[in-house]
Enzyme design. Structure first.
Site, PDB file in Angstrom:
ATOM      1  N   CYS A  94      -1.516  18.246  23.371  1.00  0.00           N
ATOM      2  CA  CYS A  94      -2.556  17.577  22.600  1.00  0.00           C
ATOM      3  C   CYS A  94      -3.458  18.618  21.948  1.00  0.00           C
ATOM      4  O   CYS A  94      -3.830  19.608  22.590  1.00  0.00           O
ATOM      5  CB  CYS A  94      -3.368  16.680  23.534  1.00  0.00           C
ATOM      6  SG  CYS A  94      -4.671  15.758  22.718  1.00  0.00           S
ATOM      7  N   GLU A 137      -1.464   8.676  20.487  1.00  0.00           N
ATOM      8  CA  GLU A 137      -2.643   8.579  19.622  1.00  0.00           C
ATOM      9  C   GLU A 137      -3.438   7.304  19.891  1.00  0.00           C
ATOM     10  O   GLU A 137      -4.672   7.315  19.854  1.00  0.00           O
ATOM     11  CB  GLU A 137      -2.248   8.685  18.150  1.00  0.00           C
ATOM     12  CG  GLU A 137      -1.542   9.984  17.769  1.00  0.00           C
ATOM     13  CD  GLU A 137      -2.276  11.251  18.189  1.00  0.00           C
ATOM     14  OE1 GLU A 137      -3.520  11.256  18.254  1.00  0.00           O
ATOM     15  OE2 GLU A 137      -1.599  12.262  18.470  1.00  0.00           O
ATOM     16  N   HIS A 140      -5.840   7.754  22.598  1.00  0.00           N
ATOM     17  CA  HIS A 140      -7.108   8.359  22.169  1.00  0.00           C
ATOM     18  C   HIS A 140      -8.097   7.292  21.706  1.00  0.00           C
ATOM     19  O   HIS A 140      -9.302   7.417  21.943  1.00  0.00           O
ATOM     20  CB  HIS A 140      -6.888   9.355  21.029  1.00  0.00           C
ATOM     21  CG  HIS A 140      -6.402  10.691  21.467  1.00  0.00           C
ATOM     22  ND1 HIS A 140      -7.129  11.518  22.295  1.00  0.00           N
ATOM     23  CD2 HIS A 140      -5.255  11.360  21.176  1.00  0.00           C
ATOM     24  CE1 HIS A 140      -6.450  12.637  22.496  1.00  0.00           C
ATOM     25  NE2 HIS A 140      -5.302  12.567  21.837  1.00  0.00           N
TER      26      HIS A 140
END
EC number: 3.5.1.88
Length: 188
Positions: A94, A137, A140
């Site tokens: 990441c 993603e 996140h």
């Protein structure tokens, strides 16, 4: 414009991002900056919280990988996972955790409802690397990091590296943001 990437221990990475209600020039500029920043950092995916913007927006570009050289960048807004199928483990990294890698088990195929860069509603089925990067993603956007999905024994092996990141002892070949510093790119 290349934006600095927020790193581990920044509150914005642990917050649930807010949905977007539409797209304007600021959001289009943010998308362009996110793609530029991701490529500058040799990444294949970037979520808005990683550049300090707590909104449900992410970009992916797999074209740097030979197998996906013909793929176009993907912009995903307000994603909602509808279905998952199969599971596999794969090593992940990441941009917000420079130098840290770990195995993560994720569904190998997903069905996703989202809005595209024109704010058009889409539903798509994704598998393989695209499914994995989308899930990473989307995590996140939900305040999760890939390290949260690692097995406990594997996670303990990287505690020292995480501590170094938490105290700011980090090196990367791309700009990093200091924890708690708001990004101008988010002022929409």
């Amino acid at each position: 414009m290349i934006l600095p990437i927020n790193i581990y221990n920044d509150e914005v990475l642990r917050a649930t991002a807010k949905p977007l209600k539409g797209i304007d020039r600021n959001i289009r500029d943010l998308v362009a900056s996110m793609l530029e920043s991701m490529r500058n950092a040799s990444g294949i995916g970037l979520a808005a919280p990683q550049v300090g913007c707590s909104i449900r927006l992410l970009v992916i570009d797999l074209s740097c990988m030979e197998k996906y050289a013909d793929e176009k960048p993907v912009v995903v807004i307000n994603p909602h996972l509808l279905a998952v199928k199969g599971y596999n483990a794969m090593e992940e990294g990441c941009l917000s955790l420079p130098g840290i890698l770990g195995d993560v088990v994720r569904p190998s195929s997903i069905t996703l409802k989202y809005r595209d860069e024109h704010f058009e509603e889409r539903t798509g089925e994704f598998s393989g690397m695209m499914a994995r990067v989308l899930q990473h993603e989307i995590d996140h956007l939900d305040g999760k990091l890939f390290i949260d999905r690692m097995q406990k024994r594997d996670r303990r092996k990287i505690d020292k590296e995480l501590h170094s990141l938490a105290i700011g002892n980090v090196e990367a070949d791309y700009p990093l943001a200091l924890a708690g510093i708001a990004q101008k790119a988010c002022e929409a």
